[in-house]
Design an enzyme around this catalytic site. Structure first.
Site, PDB file in Angstrom:
ATOM      1  N   HIS A 286       1.161  -0.932   0.686  1.00  0.00           N
ATOM      2  CA  HIS A 286      -0.118  -0.248   0.295  1.00  0.00           C
ATOM      3  C   HIS A 286       1.356   1.115  -0.089  1.00  0.00           C
ATOM      4  CE1 HIS A 286       1.596  -0.569   4.371  1.00  0.00           C
ATOM      5  NE2 HIS A 286       1.061   0.491   4.151  1.00  0.00           N
TER       6      HIS A 286
ATOM      7  N   ASP B 289       0.852   5.213   1.706  1.00  0.00           N
ATOM      8  CA  ASP B 289       0.578   5.960   3.035  1.00  0.00           C
ATOM      9  C   ASP B 289      -0.425   7.396   2.538  1.00  0.00           C
ATOM     10  OD1 ASP B 289       1.230   3.904   4.460  1.00  0.00           O
ATOM     11  OD2 ASP B 289       2.306   5.084   5.079  1.00  0.00           O
TER      12      ASP B 289
ATOM     13  N   HIS C 188       4.387   0.107   0.171  1.00  0.00           N
ATOM     14  CA  HIS C 188       5.808  -0.794   1.170  1.00  0.00           C
ATOM     15  C   HIS C 188       4.774  -1.852   1.301  1.00  0.00           C
ATOM     16  CE1 HIS C 188       3.670   2.571   2.564  1.00  0.00           C
ATOM     17  NE2 HIS C 188       3.520   2.358   4.269  1.00  0.00           N
TER      18      HIS C 188
ATOM     19  N   ARG D 207       7.590  -9.402  15.578  1.00  0.00           N
ATOM     20  CA  ARG D 207       7.932  -7.559  15.114  1.00  0.00           C
ATOM     21  C   ARG D 207       6.416  -6.604  15.757  1.00  0.00           C
ATOM     22  NH1 ARG D 207       7.330  -4.753  10.698  1.00  0.00           N
ATOM     23  NH2 ARG D 207       9.067  -2.678  10.474  1.00  0.00           N
TER      24      ARG D 207
HETATM   25  C1  LIG Z   1      -4.745   8.124   9.266  1.00  0.00           C
HETATM   26  C2  LIG Z   1      -4.977   7.040   8.819  1.00  0.00           C
HETATM   27  C3  LIG Z   1      -3.859   6.423   7.653  1.00  0.00           C
HETATM   28  C4  LIG Z   1      -4.611   5.413   7.328  1.00  0.00           C
HETATM   29  C5  LIG Z   1      -5.863   5.138   7.904  1.00  0.00           C
HETATM   30  C6  LIG Z   1      -5.726   5.605   8.799  1.00  0.00           C
HETATM   31  O1  LIG Z   1      -7.378   6.270   9.738  1.00  0.00           O
HETATM   32  C7  LIG Z   1      -5.304   4.885  10.374  1.00  0.00           C
HETATM   33  C8  LIG Z   1      -4.532   3.837  10.023  1.00  0.00           C
HETATM   34  C9  LIG Z   1      -4.207   4.142   8.701  1.00  0.00           C
HETATM   35  C10 LIG Z   1      -3.450   2.776   7.998  1.00  0.00           C
HETATM   36  C11 LIG Z   1      -2.145   2.309   8.658  1.00  0.00           C
HETATM   37  C12 LIG Z   1      -2.034   0.047   8.203  1.00  0.00           C
HETATM   38  C13 LIG Z   1      -1.872   1.298   6.970  1.00  0.00           C
HETATM   39  C14 LIG Z   1      -2.789   1.848   5.836  1.00  0.00           C
HETATM   40  C15 LIG Z   1      -2.724   2.173   4.303  1.00  0.00           C
HETATM   41  C16 LIG Z   1      -4.219   1.410   6.209  1.00  0.00           C
HETATM   42  O2  LIG Z   1      -4.467   0.430   6.335  1.00  0.00           O
HETATM   43  O3  LIG Z   1      -4.512   1.733   7.620  1.00  0.00           O
HETATM   44  C17 LIG Z   1      -3.270   3.162   6.612  1.00  0.00           C
HETATM   45  C18 LIG Z   1      -3.962   3.864   6.270  1.00  0.00           C
HETATM   46  C19 LIG Z   1      -3.711   5.494   5.469  1.00  0.00           C
HETATM   47  O4  LIG Z   1      -2.001   5.605   5.179  1.00  0.00           O
HETATM   48  O5  LIG Z   1      -4.382   5.191   4.421  1.00  0.00           O
HETATM   49  O1  LIG Z   2       5.345  -2.016   9.519  1.00  0.00           O
HETATM   50  C1  LIG Z   2       5.397  -1.450   9.214  1.00  0.00           C
HETATM   51  O2  LIG Z   2       6.958  -1.785   9.196  1.00  0.00           O
HETATM   52  C2  LIG Z   2       5.036  -0.911   8.337  1.00  0.00           C
HETATM   53  C3  LIG Z   2       3.218   0.099   8.536  1.00  0.00           C
HETATM   54  C4  LIG Z   2       2.941   0.538   7.665  1.00  0.00           C
HETATM   55  O3  LIG Z   2       3.359   0.531   6.324  1.00  0.00           O
HETATM   56  C5  LIG Z   2       1.757   1.872   8.006  1.00  0.00           C
HETATM   57  O4  LIG Z   2       1.045   1.432   9.374  1.00  0.00           O
HETATM   58  O5  LIG Z   2       1.197   2.025   7.366  1.00  0.00           O
HETATM   59 FE   LIG Z   3       2.000   2.865   5.448  1.00  0.00          FE
END
Ligand SMILES: C=C1C[C@]23C[C@@]1(O)CC[C@H]2[C@@]12CCC[C@@](C)(C(=O)O1)[C@H]2[C@@H]3C(=O)O
Ligand SMILES: O=C(O)CCC(=O)C(=O)O
Ligand SMILES: [Fe+2]
Length: 355
Positions: A233, A235, A290, A300
């Site tokens: 994904h 961010d 990533h 981890r």
């Molecule tokens: C602010 C945010 C980014 C995120 C969605 C969220 O509401 C909180 C969780 C974040 C996260 C963490 C894991 C990867 C990700 C793609 C997900 O599924 O939840 C990211 C979200 C994002 O960057 O869109």
């Molecule tokens: O665990 C990791 O190294 C990546 C976590 C991550 O990509 C995320 O929280 O968006």
């Molecule tokens: Fe991420």
């Protein structure tokens, strides 16, 4: 003003009925968690270990006078770098990791008390991206936006304060670091302080940046080649600051190279470009794809701080970077509109706003 929680609440992902696996009780990877081996996203596909410095993300010392140029190079070529001399104490990094470990070690039924609500964005549960994949991840997460007190009280009715204090302190330190990094990033894009004052970005961040803290847990896995920690994904943030425990697992995708591991370096923080900075930089900086893979023997943890823009603000390629022959690649849109597109289309969202 729309808060980040509200922006996410407006796009529920219907995951509340699915709870993370009780990883402690499994001896083999259940079919629901076995990822196909055939495609480029499979957990074991073409991974490079960064034994050669050409195949590892740059390490940047924040105190280095040439840091801005190094940031530019890192964001243009990799979309990520490891940051040292960032001023966040090793004690705080240990504390936040310790508290995250304490949370995920709770019995499954206890963690369920802090389960993310159907319309909520915070609390315990699966990653938001889960519905886009037909297999589950070897992962459990806990999302914090601002105070963690409500959820922490559900987890530890009589001793939630220690967890909240550490998370509050960590978010305060991360915000200060993110603000420093934002200035450095703008400098690296040759956007001067004066120009910055007029840019929508600075006006937006005065309204209050939207931030979130995500605790990620990847239990050890009986067959790591079959399972996926966190699926590929990008961010949604401007950028993300990540602390990883000392176990390998984070990988970034580099075109023409493949998946490159990001080795944990004690006390270094990983910074990666997110979609909003990709848009703002008119694709000069890449929001890096990533993922996290899992490990047979070691458990981890990672703690991600997402630094974004207010949901009600506008994002577009910076005016300094367009004109004089350089056309904007993306249209201007509200951040909450982009969050909605990401919730509906995930990795297609950027291409949907291309001009
Ligand atoms: C602010 C945010 C980014 C995120 C969605 C969220 O509401 C909180 C969780 C974040 C996260 C963490 C894991 C990867 C990700 C793609 C997900 O599924 O939840 C990211 C979200 C994002 O960057 O869109
Ligand atoms: O665990 C990791 O190294 C990546 C976590 C991550 O990509 C995320 O929280 O968006
Ligand atoms: Fe991420």
């Amino acid at each position: 003003m729309t808060t980040l929680s509200e922006a996410y609440r407006d796009h529920p992902i219907h995951l509340h009925h699915i709870i993370p696996l009780d990883f402690d009780s499994v001896q083999a990877v259940p079919d629901s968690h076995v990822w196909p081996q055939s495609d480029k996203y499979s957990p074991s596909s073409g991974v490079l270990l960064p034994s050669d410095e050409h195949f590892s993300i740059p390490i940047i010392d924040l105190m280095d006078p040439t840091a801005a140029a190094r940031v530019r190079h890192a964001c243009e070529t990799w979309g990520a770098f490891q940051l040292t001399s960032h001023g966040v104490s090793s004690c705080l990094l240990e504390d936040v990791e310790h508290e995250a470990r304490r949370l995920f070690s709770l019995p499954a039924r206890q963690k369920m008390k802090a389960l993310r609500l159907p319309s909520g964005a915070t609390g315990y549960g699966l990653a938001r991206i889960s519905p886009f994949f037909n297999k589950f991840m070897w992962h459990e997460g806990f999302t914090i936006m601002g105070s963690s007190a409500d959820h922490a009280r559900e987890l530890w009715p009589y001793e939630y304060k220690r967890f909240c204090d550490v998370m509050d302190n960590y978010q305060t330190k991360m915000k200060a670091l993110a603000e420093r990094l934002l200035l450095l990033i703008l400098e690296s894009l040759d956007i001067s302080k004066e120009e910055m004052n007029y840019s929508s970005l600075v006006h937006a961040s005065e309204k209050g940046a939207c931030t979130a803290l995500q605790l990620n847990n990847y239990p050890s896995c009986p067959n790591p080649n079959q399972a996926m920690g966190l699926a590929p994904h990008t961010d949604t943030s401007l950028f993300t600051i990540l602390h990883q425990s000392d176990t390998m697992g984070l990988q970034i995708f580099q075109d023409g190279v493949g998946w490159v591991s990001v080795c944990p370096i004690a006390n270094a923080l990983v910074v990666n470009v997110g979609d909003l900075l990709h848009i703002l930089s008119n694709a000069r900086f890449h929001s890096v794809l990533h993922r996290a893979v899992v490990n047979q023997t070691q458990h981890r943890l990672s703690i991600a701080y997402f630094y974004g823009l207010p949901a009600d603000s506008q994002v577009s390629p910076a005016s300094k970077l367009v004109g004089s022959g350089q056309l904007p690649i993306y249209r201007s849109l509200m951040v909450k509109e982009y969050i909605k597109m990401k919730a509906e289309h995930l990795d297609k969202a950027l291409s949907l706003i291309r001009i």
